[in-house]
Design an enzyme around this catalytic site. Structure first.
Site, PDB file in Angstrom:
ATOM      1  CB  ALA A  30      -0.924  -0.001   1.217  1.00 60.57           C
ATOM      2  N   GLY A  54      -1.282  -4.833   0.273  1.00 59.50           N
ATOM      3  CA  GLY A  54      -2.372  -4.619  -0.660  1.00 59.50           C
ATOM      4  C   GLY A  54      -2.117  -5.231  -2.015  1.00 59.50           C
ATOM      5  CD  GLU A  72      -5.032  -6.943   1.855  1.00 58.48           C
ATOM      6  OE1 GLU A  72      -5.780  -7.181   2.813  1.00 58.48           O
ATOM      7  OE2 GLU A  72      -4.488  -5.818   1.666  1.00 58.48           O
ATOM      8  CD  GLU A 106      -0.981  -5.850   5.351  1.00 56.56           C
ATOM      9  OE1 GLU A 106      -1.447  -5.648   4.222  1.00 56.56           O
ATOM     10  OE2 GLU A 106      -0.439  -6.938   5.688  1.00 56.56           O
TER      11      GLU A 106
END
Length: 257
Positions: A62, A108, A111, A131
């Site tokens: 991210a 991310g 994901e 994370e």
């Protein structure tokens, strides 16, 4: 600025993540993914989707700088919810989506890849959810999709340790389908896309719907729906063409009808 470039050719829509230096998955990039889905969903000339990253990474995570601009937990939850909806849409999409992963798919980025139907990886790629190193947790359904793909114990190890695994390990764990040398993974992904593009769009769409039952639906409901869909597909023009081509020992020419 557009961070996701795509083009359509020979029934395949290929999207390239281009947000240097690490293809960080900011909210604007996620919405561009959604825009890509909008553009190709009802395009009869697109049968398969392929996404990969420009440069060194698929997506290394991210955009941390974006996090510093979020002022409240509620705003953070809304940001996560928007991403979740896009990735849920990918997972339920009526056309196959292939992720071609090299370098790294972290946070991310992973994901996003887990929202795709098929993942081809380079042998040395790094895949993980780091994370917890930031005192956070995954926000785009990583905590839910990962256990369903690799099992609870392996998912717990990956998530709690924050340690990434290699592409080869990802295949062993069930997180990826196949691993290749880095200079071959995109070529192999494109070859798979071409193969899938030659299938009947009618039966592919039906198969993807049925696969969703295997994850979220009741087994008996899935079996009943399979019987219904079998009948629906059987009377399609594509099914007639496929059966005729088999008998005549030729390649079928599917029209998606």
């Amino acid at each position: 600025m557009s961070f996701l470039k795509w083009e359509n050719d020979q029934y395949i829509s290929t999207a390239v993540i281009n947000r240097p230096p690490a293809n960080a998955l900011a909210s604007d990039l996620i919405m561009e993914v959604n825009g890509w889905l909008d553009a190709v969903e009802h395009d009869e000339n697109v049968r398969v989707l392929l996404i990969h990253g420009e440069g060194r990474f698929f997506s290394a995570g991210a955009d941390i700088k974006e996090f510093t601009q979020v002022e409240s937990g509620a705003e953070f939850s809304k940001l996560a919810g928007r991403g979740q909806k896009v990735f849920e849409r990918m997972e339920a999409f009526s056309k196959p989506i292939i992720a071609s992963i090299h370098g790294a798919a972290l946070g991310g980025g992973l994901e996003l890849a887990m929202g795709c139907h098929i993942r081809y990886v380079s042998e040395t790629a790094k895949l993980g959810l780091p994370e917890l190193q930031l005192g956070l947790v995954p926000g785009f359904a990583g905590s839910q999709r990962l256990p369903r793909l690799v099992g609870f114990a392996k998912a717990a190890e990956m998530l709690l340790s924050s340690d990434p695994i290699t592409g080869e390990e990802a295949v062993q764990w069930g997180l990826a389908n196949k691993a290749f040398p880095e200079d071959q993974v995109l070529e192999k992904s494109k070859a798979l896309a071409s193969k899938l593009a030659g299938k009947s769009p009618v039966s592919v769409k039906a198969a993807l719907e049925l696969l969703q039952y295997s994850k979220t639906g009741d087994f008996h409901e899935g079996v009943a729906r399979e019987a219904d869909i079998f009948g629906e597909v059987f009377v399609s023009e594509d099914a007639k063409e496929g059966i005729s081509a088999f008998i005549e020992k030729r390649q079928p020419e599917f029209k998606g009808r």
